[in-house]
Every structure is written in structure tokens, then in C-alpha cells.
Design an enzyme around this catalytic site. Structure first.
Site, PDB file in Angstrom:
ATOM      1  N   TYR A 157      -1.398  -0.258  10.276  1.00 44.49           N
ATOM      2  CA  TYR A 157      -1.518  -0.556   8.849  1.00 44.49           C
ATOM      3  C   TYR A 157      -0.269  -0.130   8.068  1.00 44.49           C
ATOM      4  O   TYR A 157       0.303  -0.904   7.304  1.00 44.49           O
ATOM      5  CB  TYR A 157      -2.752   0.152   8.296  1.00 44.49           C
ATOM      6  CG  TYR A 157      -3.069  -0.201   6.869  1.00 44.49           C
ATOM      7  CD1 TYR A 157      -3.605  -1.443   6.543  1.00 44.49           C
ATOM      8  CD2 TYR A 157      -2.842   0.701   5.838  1.00 44.49           C
ATOM      9  CE1 TYR A 157      -3.896  -1.773   5.223  1.00 44.49           C
ATOM     10  CE2 TYR A 157      -3.139   0.379   4.517  1.00 44.49           C
ATOM     11  CZ  TYR A 157      -3.668  -0.859   4.223  1.00 44.49           C
ATOM     12  OH  TYR A 157      -3.959  -1.187   2.924  1.00 44.49           O
TER      13      TYR A 157
ATOM     14  N   SER B 182       0.859  -1.189   0.000  1.00 47.02           N
ATOM     15  CA  SER B 182       0.000   0.000   0.000  1.00 47.02           C
ATOM     16  C   SER B 182       0.888   1.229   0.000  1.00 47.02           C
ATOM     17  O   SER B 182       2.019   1.198   0.512  1.00 47.02           O
ATOM     18  CB  SER B 182      -0.867   0.019   1.268  1.00 47.02           C
ATOM     19  OG  SER B 182      -1.495   1.281   1.406  1.00 47.02           O
TER      20      SER B 182
HETATM   21  N1  LIG Z   1      -8.982  -0.516  -1.167  1.00 52.48           N
HETATM   22  C1  LIG Z   1      -7.963   0.307  -1.008  1.00 52.48           C
HETATM   23  O1  LIG Z   1      -8.124   1.516  -1.145  1.00 52.48           O
HETATM   24  C2  LIG Z   1      -6.606  -0.244  -0.691  1.00 52.48           C
HETATM   25  C3  LIG Z   1      -5.509   0.613  -0.785  1.00 52.48           C
HETATM   26  C4  LIG Z   1      -4.239   0.093  -0.514  1.00 52.48           C
HETATM   27  C5  LIG Z   1      -4.080  -1.229  -0.188  1.00 52.48           C
HETATM   28  N2  LIG Z   1      -5.169  -2.039  -0.077  1.00 52.48           N
HETATM   29  C6  LIG Z   1      -4.921  -3.454   0.274  1.00 52.48           C
HETATM   30  O2  LIG Z   1      -5.507  -4.254  -0.747  1.00 52.48           O
HETATM   31  C7  LIG Z   1      -5.882  -5.515  -0.211  1.00 52.48           C
HETATM   32  C8  LIG Z   1      -7.322  -5.794  -0.565  1.00 52.48           C
HETATM   33  O3  LIG Z   1      -8.111  -4.724  -0.098  1.00 52.48           O
HETATM   34  P1  LIG Z   1      -9.638  -4.542  -0.474  1.00 52.48           P
HETATM   35  O4  LIG Z   1      -9.875  -3.114  -0.719  1.00 52.48           O
HETATM   36  O5  LIG Z   1     -10.014  -5.542  -1.484  1.00 52.48           O
HETATM   37  O6  LIG Z   1     -10.284  -4.881   0.946  1.00 52.48           O
HETATM   38  P2  LIG Z   1     -11.498  -5.843   1.312  1.00 52.48           P
HETATM   39  O7  LIG Z   1     -11.733  -5.621   2.770  1.00 52.48           O
HETATM   40  O8  LIG Z   1     -12.617  -5.653   0.340  1.00 52.48           O
HETATM   41  O9  LIG Z   1     -10.887  -7.301   1.075  1.00 52.48           O
HETATM   42  C9  LIG Z   1      -9.985  -7.918   1.976  1.00 52.48           C
HETATM   43  C10 LIG Z   1     -10.329  -9.384   2.032  1.00 52.48           C
HETATM   44  O10 LIG Z   1      -9.377 -10.035   2.890  1.00 52.48           O
HETATM   45  C11 LIG Z   1     -10.074 -11.017   3.626  1.00 52.48           C
HETATM   46  N3  LIG Z   1      -9.370 -11.336   4.876  1.00 52.48           N
HETATM   47  C12 LIG Z   1      -9.169 -10.513   5.929  1.00 52.48           C
HETATM   48  N4  LIG Z   1      -8.557 -11.193   6.916  1.00 52.48           N
HETATM   49  C13 LIG Z   1      -8.364 -12.464   6.469  1.00 52.48           C
HETATM   50  C14 LIG Z   1      -7.788 -13.618   7.020  1.00 52.48           C
HETATM   51  N5  LIG Z   1      -7.285 -13.635   8.270  1.00 52.48           N
HETATM   52  N6  LIG Z   1      -7.734 -14.756   6.269  1.00 52.48           N
HETATM   53  C15 LIG Z   1      -8.262 -14.773   5.021  1.00 52.48           C
HETATM   54  N7  LIG Z   1      -8.841 -13.712   4.449  1.00 52.48           N
HETATM   55  C16 LIG Z   1      -8.893 -12.561   5.167  1.00 52.48           C
HETATM   56  C17 LIG Z   1     -11.436 -10.379   3.934  1.00 52.48           C
HETATM   57  O11 LIG Z   1     -12.406 -11.361   4.265  1.00 52.48           O
HETATM   58  C18 LIG Z   1     -11.722  -9.635   2.639  1.00 52.48           C
HETATM   59  O12 LIG Z   1     -12.513 -10.411   1.766  1.00 52.48           O
HETATM   60  C19 LIG Z   1      -5.600  -5.442   1.278  1.00 52.48           C
HETATM   61  O13 LIG Z   1      -4.332  -6.027   1.542  1.00 52.48           O
HETATM   62  C20 LIG Z   1      -5.561  -3.947   1.548  1.00 52.48           C
HETATM   63  O14 LIG Z   1      -4.783  -3.637   2.667  1.00 52.48           O
HETATM   64  C21 LIG Z   1      -6.414  -1.579  -0.343  1.00 52.48           C
END
Ligand SMILES: NC(=O)c1ccc[n+]([C@@H]2O[C@H](COP(=O)([O-])OP(=O)(O)OC[C@H]3O[C@@H](n4cnc5c(N)ncnc54)[C@H](O)[C@@H]3O)[C@@H](O)[C@H]2O)c1
Length: 294
Positions: free
Chosen positions: A174, A161
Site C-alpha cells: 500500500y 495517502s
Molecule cells: N479511509 C482512509 O482512512 C484512507 C486513508 C488514506 C487513503 N485512503 C484512500 O482513499 C481511497 C478511498 O478509500 P475509502 O476509505 O473510501 O475506501 P473504500 O474501501 O470504502 O472505497 C474504495 C472503493 O474502491 C472500489 N474499488 C476497489 N477496487 C476497484 C477496482 N479494481 N475497480 C473499481 N473500483 C474499485 C471499491 O469497490 C470501493 O468502493 C482509496 O484510494 C484509499 O486507498 C483512504
């Protein structure tokens, strides 16, 4: 195979842009979430066979069913907690048994954590963030790469990120965890290069849609983290104002789309990036450059 995919009735939301992942076995963690589910669809549109992994059983099943119906590719779902090593070992063995090999891993499951200044940040939440985002990412990478080492090939993309590149206030857990993912990616790239395995990461910044869970959550929690609206804090206590403040830090002046993140992921998983390892692509509309457009 292209013809087979075209047999599906109606127009798929992601028409095939190519065959970069034709018949490749792609494991996606966090597949029930925003990026994971879009990656599942876009990878399926390019012919991948998918092992979809998440903790959220119901959402995972519905994503898997949707991809199966829309793209007519082999999709299997695996309910697994990335913080439990025994579950990871079992899932990796099950994926290998079902598909025969693992070509690509999108190591993407993650948790955003709470928003609070470091002096009051919850110890328990810090541990939870580290367990999912660092230990979990490491453990999935460890067990999937074991299979790839035997095959002497593979491509891995970890989701880091921009929070790990810059220093967003109130996000001690985070941002620290994502900085660790960036470093883990580089070390894994070095350790695995002799086995012809590439390891890269992507660093998204502010990604929509603007009514999406992660965007709304961070805007609301940043505002709440400054309850009195103290001007010496970095963000306002008004949610709309925080959204404006965040967008003003983006030179392209808009949120990114999940598809724009996944385009970079598919590039890094595919042979198009065959000489790229140990690198990070930031998908931030220029946010990481730190410039101001006034
Ligand atoms: N959306 C953003 O703006 C953004 C920006 C930077 C980084 N990210 C990163 O991108 C990745 C995906 O984010 P997203 O926006 O799709 O979020 P999201 O919350 O929609 O998806 C995350 C998924 O991870 C799963 N998860 C969480 N803990 C878990 C565990 N212990 N075991 C198995 N699965 C687990 C959740 O059930 C969820 O389906 C993450 O690593 C997040 O930190 C997102």
C-alpha cells in the site's frame, strides 16, 4: 439552478455551501466507497453532474439513487474495473456520450492490501495493490485526460495517502503504491499543464468514523501482524492499544472525518485552486510532521 436543488423535500445531509461545481461534469471512481460516496453527495450539493464509477454494482446503485433523490442533480452510474483498460476506454466514451464533456476527475478507487512485514508479504497481494492503486489510477487518468486535452481544460485529484509520505510498517504494498501515486500526480501535472489541466492529490491519514471499515481494518490487521506482541515491533498485538498508538501519532489527537478529506478534494477540483497544480494536500491532523506530544 440553486432553486432547483432546494426543491428536494427534507433537509439534505450536505446543504449547499456554494456553487463551486455548478453544472460541472465530475467523474468519481471508488464512488461506492467511503470517500467516493461522500464526495458524490458533497459535489452534488454544489451543483455537479455526476458520473459515478465503481466495481461494486449494488453499492454503487444505492449511492447513485440516494444522491439523485436527495440533490436532484444528473447522476449516472458506471460499473467498471480500474484494472481493465478496455473497460476504462468504454466507460470514458459512455460518460462523454452521456454528459458531453468531463470537467473534473476524482481518481479515488483503491485497495489497502494486507499487513505483513516485507520478508513475508504476499507476492500476489503486492501485485494486486499495484494493479489497482498504481496501474488503475494511471489508466483512468490517461483516458480521462485524453478527453480533457481535447477540451483544453480539466481538473484531476488523485487519492494518495500519508502512507506514501511516511513509511508505515507492515504496509509494503500500500505505502509503495501511494508513493507512486504522489509521483504520478506530479508528472501528469507537468505533461498536462500545456492543455490547461491541473492535477493534484490528497493524502489522508487516519480517517474515521471510529467504527468505519478502513480504520477498523488497519487497526485489527496491524495488531494481527504482530501475533506474539514482540516489543521490537512498532505496534502492539492488542487492537485497542494499536488504536491508541495510532492516535498518539496525531497532533490533533482525533481521527479525521471523510468530509474533511472531501473539502480538500472539492477545493482542488474547483476554480478556487485555479493556480495550483502538481501539489499534494495531506489531511492528517499533523501526523506527517512527525512531532510527538508525549
Ligand atoms: N479511509 C482512509 O482512512 C484512507 C486513508 C488514506 C487513503 N485512503 C484512500 O482513499 C481511497 C478511498 O478509500 P475509502 O476509505 O473510501 O475506501 P473504500 O474501501 O470504502 O472505497 C474504495 C472503493 O474502491 C472500489 N474499488 C476497489 N477496487 C476497484 C477496482 N479494481 N475497480 C473499481 N473500483 C474499485 C471499491 O469497490 C470501493 O468502493 C482509496 O484510494 C484509499 O486507498 C483512504
Amino acid at each position: 439552478m440553486e432553486a432547483k436543488r432546494m426543491r428536494v423535500e427534507g433537509k439534505p445531509p450536505y446543504p449547499s455551501r456554494g456553487n463551486r461545481l455548478q453544472d460541472k461534469v465530475v467523474v468519481i471512481t471508488g464512488a461506492a466507497g467511503n470517500f467516493g460516496s461522500v464526495c458524490a453527495q458533497m459535489a452534488a450539493a454544489e451543483g455537479a453532474k455526476l458520473a459515478l464509477v465503481d466495481l461494486a454494482k449494488d453499492k454503487l446503485e444505492s449511492v447513485a439513487e440516494d444522491v439523485r433523490k436527495t440533490y436532484n442533480v444528473l447522476v449516472k452510474e458506471f460499473v467498471m474495473d480500474v484494472t481493465k483498460e478496455a473497460e476504462i476506454e468504454k466507460t470514458v466514451a459512455d460518460v462523454k456520450a452521456a454528459f458531453g464533456c468531463i470537467d473534473c476527475l476524482f481518481n479515488n478507487a483503491g485497495y489497502q492490501g494486507l499487513f505483513a512485514p516485507v520478508d513475508t508479504y504476499s507476492f500476489e497481494d503486492f501485485e494486486k495493490v499495484m494493479k489497482i492503486n498504481v496501474t488503475g489510477v494511471f489508466a483512468v487518468l490517461k483516458h480521462v485526460s485524453k478527453v480533457m486535452v481535447e477540451q483544453k481544460r480539466g481538473a484531476i485529484v488523485n487519492t494518495a495517502s500519508c502512507a506514501g509520505l511516511g513509511c508505515p510498517t507492515m504496509m509494503t504494498g500500500y505505502a509503495t503504491s501511494k508513493a507512486a501515486v504522489l509521483h504520478l500526480t506530479k508528472i501528469a501535472a507537468l505533461d498536462l499543464a500545456p492543455s490547461n489541466i491541473r492535477v493534484n492529490s490528497v493524502s489522508p491519514a487516519f480517517i474515521g468514523p471510529d467504527d468505519g471499515f478502513m480504520w477498523l481494518r488497519q487497526v485489527e490487521l496491524q495488531a494481527k501482524a504482530n501475533p506474539t506482541g514482540a516489543p521490537e515491533r512498532y505496534y502492539s498485538n492488542d487492537t485497542k492499544e494499536v488504536a491508541t498508538q495510532m492516535l498518539e501519532s496525531v497532533p490533533l489527537r482525533r481521527l479525521g472525518r471523510p468530509e474533511e478529506v472531501i473539502q480538500a478534494v472539492l477545493f482542488l477540483l474547483s476554480e478556487e485552486s485555479s493556480y495550483i497544480t502538481g501539489t499534494d494536500i495531506n489531511i492528517s491532523g499533523g501526523n506527517v510532521l512527525g512531532g510527538s506530544r508525549g
